[in-house]
Design an enzyme around this catalytic site. Structure first.
Site, PDB file in Angstrom:
ATOM      1  N   GLY A 176      -2.914 -14.686  -4.427  1.00 19.99           N
ATOM      2  CA  GLY A 176      -2.594 -13.514  -3.633  1.00 19.99           C
ATOM      3  C   GLY A 176      -3.708 -12.899  -2.937  1.00 19.99           C
ATOM      4  O   GLY A 176      -3.534 -11.841  -2.374  1.00 19.99           O
ATOM      5  N   VAL A 208       0.857  -1.118   0.127  1.00 20.30           N
ATOM      6  CA  VAL A 208       0.091   0.028   0.020  1.00 20.30           C
ATOM      7  C   VAL A 208       0.882   1.280  -0.059  1.00 20.30           C
ATOM      8  O   VAL A 208       0.677   2.336  -0.480  1.00 20.30           O
ATOM      9  CB  VAL A 208      -0.937  -0.105   1.130  1.00 20.30           C
ATOM     10  CG1 VAL A 208      -1.838   1.429   1.255  1.00 20.30           C
ATOM     11  CG2 VAL A 208      -1.859  -1.119   1.051  1.00 20.30           C
ATOM     12  N   GLY A 238     -11.179  -0.714   2.412  1.00 19.48           N
ATOM     13  CA  GLY A 238     -10.097  -0.197   1.352  1.00 19.48           C
ATOM     14  C   GLY A 238     -10.631   1.035   0.542  1.00 19.48           C
ATOM     15  O   GLY A 238     -10.657   1.913   1.550  1.00 19.48           O
ATOM     16  N   GLU A 288      -3.205 -14.156   2.909  1.00 19.69           N
ATOM     17  CA  GLU A 288      -1.859 -14.421   3.182  1.00 19.69           C
ATOM     18  C   GLU A 288      -1.471 -15.756   3.607  1.00 19.69           C
ATOM     19  O   GLU A 288      -2.266 -16.607   3.763  1.00 19.69           O
ATOM     20  CB  GLU A 288      -1.994 -13.632   4.655  1.00 19.69           C
ATOM     21  CG  GLU A 288      -2.747 -12.060   4.871  1.00 19.69           C
ATOM     22  CD  GLU A 288      -1.474 -11.280   4.388  1.00 19.69           C
ATOM     23  OE1 GLU A 288      -0.677 -11.573   4.274  1.00 19.69           O
ATOM     24  OE2 GLU A 288      -2.051  -9.995   4.078  1.00 19.69           O
ATOM     25  N   VAL A 300     -10.885   0.635   7.025  1.00 18.73           N
ATOM     26  CA  VAL A 300     -12.143  -0.113   6.739  1.00 18.73           C
ATOM     27  C   VAL A 300     -12.610  -0.088   5.351  1.00 18.73           C
ATOM     28  O   VAL A 300     -12.815   1.006   4.804  1.00 18.73           O
ATOM     29  CB  VAL A 300     -13.300   0.357   7.703  1.00 18.73           C
ATOM     30  CG1 VAL A 300     -14.508  -0.661   7.728  1.00 18.73           C
ATOM     31  CG2 VAL A 300     -12.989   0.398   9.209  1.00 18.73           C
ATOM     32  N   LYS A 358     -12.356  -4.173  12.146  1.00 19.07           N
ATOM     33  CA  LYS A 358     -13.049  -3.175  11.315  1.00 19.07           C
ATOM     34  C   LYS A 358     -14.447  -2.520  11.998  1.00 19.07           C
ATOM     35  O   LYS A 358     -14.934  -1.496  11.969  1.00 19.07           O
ATOM     36  CB  LYS A 358     -13.309  -3.450   9.809  1.00 19.07           C
ATOM     37  CG  LYS A 358     -11.985  -3.907   9.127  1.00 19.07           C
ATOM     38  CD  LYS A 358     -12.121  -4.663   7.702  1.00 19.07           C
ATOM     39  CE  LYS A 358     -10.810  -4.746   7.270  1.00 19.07           C
ATOM     40  NZ  LYS A 358     -10.708  -5.794   6.028  1.00 19.07           N
TER      41      LYS A 358
HETATM   42  N1  HSE Z   1      -7.214  -8.869   4.597  1.00 20.43           N
HETATM   43  C1  HSE Z   1      -8.186  -7.942   4.230  1.00 20.43           C
HETATM   44  C2  HSE Z   1      -9.205  -8.760   3.241  1.00 20.43           C
HETATM   45  C3  HSE Z   1      -7.885  -6.666   3.718  1.00 20.43           C
HETATM   46  O1  HSE Z   1      -8.923  -9.747   3.036  1.00 20.43           O
HETATM   47  O2  HSE Z   1     -10.147  -7.920   2.981  1.00 20.43           O
HETATM   48  C4  HSE Z   1      -7.127  -5.742   4.704  1.00 20.43           C
HETATM   49  O3  HSE Z   1      -7.972  -5.515   5.735  1.00 20.43           O
END
Ligand code: HSE
Length: 437
Positions: free
Chosen positions: A187, A14, A134, A190, A132, A205
């Protein structure tokens, strides 16, 4: 043109997107703001990696302290992640009178009780739109656009990883583990997906949304959290057959007795806009007493969508600085003295509809026995589905309830699981088939 200087700490995915926008989109930003927003320093432990950017000489450093200590820098953008180093850096930056932009929901939800009071004391702004959803401007929407509304409920699909996995199971009828593996390979998840699939990322969030939506303090442990590991293709198929999709939904509702705050796999009727949010996309629905229901929909993660939200915060703060104002909008949407600890209602008090799947012996009387126990606990059945052939084998027996109380449901299931005709743990999925309120 007035110049505002920015220091970026943390130049991962980011951070690189933020640097890219600030370095490459100055003409657009200054044509909209009348400001020259200059990325003066970037701190990252990896100063050598090729980020695909023409970073001017002297901008990159491994020393975050040098960025915080630079007297020319007005705004610190914290994109380090995690809750320890990031917390220390942020507190130091606030203490030095820097305004803060962050995307760090884990930090704000865990240590907001130290960060926000210090910022108020030092008279600096904290902006956290990217924490929260994106790119979806949900923080700005609640803090500013809905200032005239009493927020009645917030319901959101706030984790792209979970939504990607659930969509994959729905479309391809594959097991959870297969969908997770593909999400990791592409991707979307994680290497350690725990925070996402167990619902904790969503809880961070929802804690933020609860505070700014309802003007309340809330502890993470007050939020009921159930992740998506137990969802099977079979339950998704039954949900489809009954006209529902399964989503990991974050739900907060304000009632006269207190606030519901819960995250769990939820059956949403097809036709409801939230049920159509597929893949890694996010959506959040807010219900206010004046606006009724409204929905934001978009990318909840990813380099450029998240960077766009971070830059929107930088611009907001830069405009304040240029106008010589601070704390134009309270950081947590309500004035600090108006934020109070509203009671969070226990899950036992929840009244909603339920999907149950029992694995039961296929012989006469089984259905009536299970339905009898549910009835004894005031749980009324709306529909039943059983595809047995009276062979004496094990079959799935699915029931949808009318409105029932969670406490009664738990007691009934504890009794049903003791029956020798029930051979596996029952599956329970809550249904949301009303609007937001
Ligand atoms: N890991 C989060 C998601 C994005 O999969 O939406 C970052 O909060």
């Amino acid at each position: 043109m007035k110049e505002i200087s920015v220091g970026l700490i943390g130049c991962g995915t980011v951070g690189t997107g933020v640097a890219k926008i600030l370095l490459e989109k100055q003409p657009l930003i200054s044509s909209r703001t009348g400001l020259a927003i200059r990325l003066k320093r970037i701190a990252d432990i990896d100063t050598k990696r090729d980020r695909g950017l023409a970073i001017p000489a002297g901008v990159m450093t491994a020393d975050a302290g040098a960025v915080i200590g630079d007297p020319d820098i007005d705004i610190i953008v914290e994109l380090v992640g995690g809750v320890t180093i990031a917390r220390d850096l942020m507190l130091r930056a606030i203490d030095s009178g820097k305004h803060i932009v962050t995307a760090n929901k884990a930090l704000l939800s865990a240590h907001g009780d130290r960060i926000f009071p210090l910022a108020a004391e030092k008279g600096v702004d904290i902006a956290y739109e990217a924490s929260v959803g994106g790119c979806m401007p949900i923080i700005r929407t609640i803090r500013e656009s809905l200032v005239a509304d009493r927020i009645d409920s917030i319901r959101g699909i706030l984790n792209g990883t979970c939504n990607y996995i659930l969509t994959k199971i729905t479309e391809e009828h594959c097991p959870f583990a297969v969908a997770l593996k593909e999400a990791q390979e592409k991707g979307f998840a994680e290497a350690d997906p725990t925070l996402d699939i167990d619902g904790l990322d969503t809880a961070h969030k929802l804690a933020i949304l609860n505070t700014i939506g309802f003007g309340m303090t809330i502890r993470l442990e007050d939020i009921y959290v159930e992740g998506i590991r137990a969802i099977t293709p079979l339950d998704i198929e039954f949900a489809e057959a009954f006209g529902y999709r399964i989503k990991l939904l974050a739900i907060s509702k304000q009632t006269d007795d207190g606030v519901e705050a819960r995250i769990h796999p939820t059956m949403i009727p097809r036709g409801n806009l939230l049920s159509d949010v597929a893949g890694s996309l996010n959506a959040v629905e807010v219900s206010g007493d004046c606006v009724g229901d409204m929905i934001l929909y978009g990318r909840g993660a990813g380099m450029m969508p998240t960077a766009s939200a971070v830059v929107s915060d930088i611009v907001d703060l830069a405009r304040n600085i240029a106008a010589g104002i601070r704390q134009r909008v309270p950081a947590l949407s309500y004035r600090p003295e108006a934020i109070r600890p509203l009671p969070v209602l226990p899950m036992d008090n929840l009244v909603t509809r339920y999907y149950f799947r029992f694995t039961a012996t296929d012989r006469p009387g089984v259905l009536s026995k299970i339905a009898g126990i549910l009835g004894n606990h005031h749980i009324s059945i709306q529909s039943v589905h059983q595809k047995g052939q009276d062979t004496g084998g094990q079959v799935p027996l699915v029931m949808l309830s009318h409105l029932a109380r969670e406490k009664d449901v738990k007691q009934a299931l504890a009794e049903i699981v003791q029956l020798d005709i029930v051979t596996d743990q029952p599956v329970l999925i809550r249904i949301e088939d009303t609007g937001g309120h």
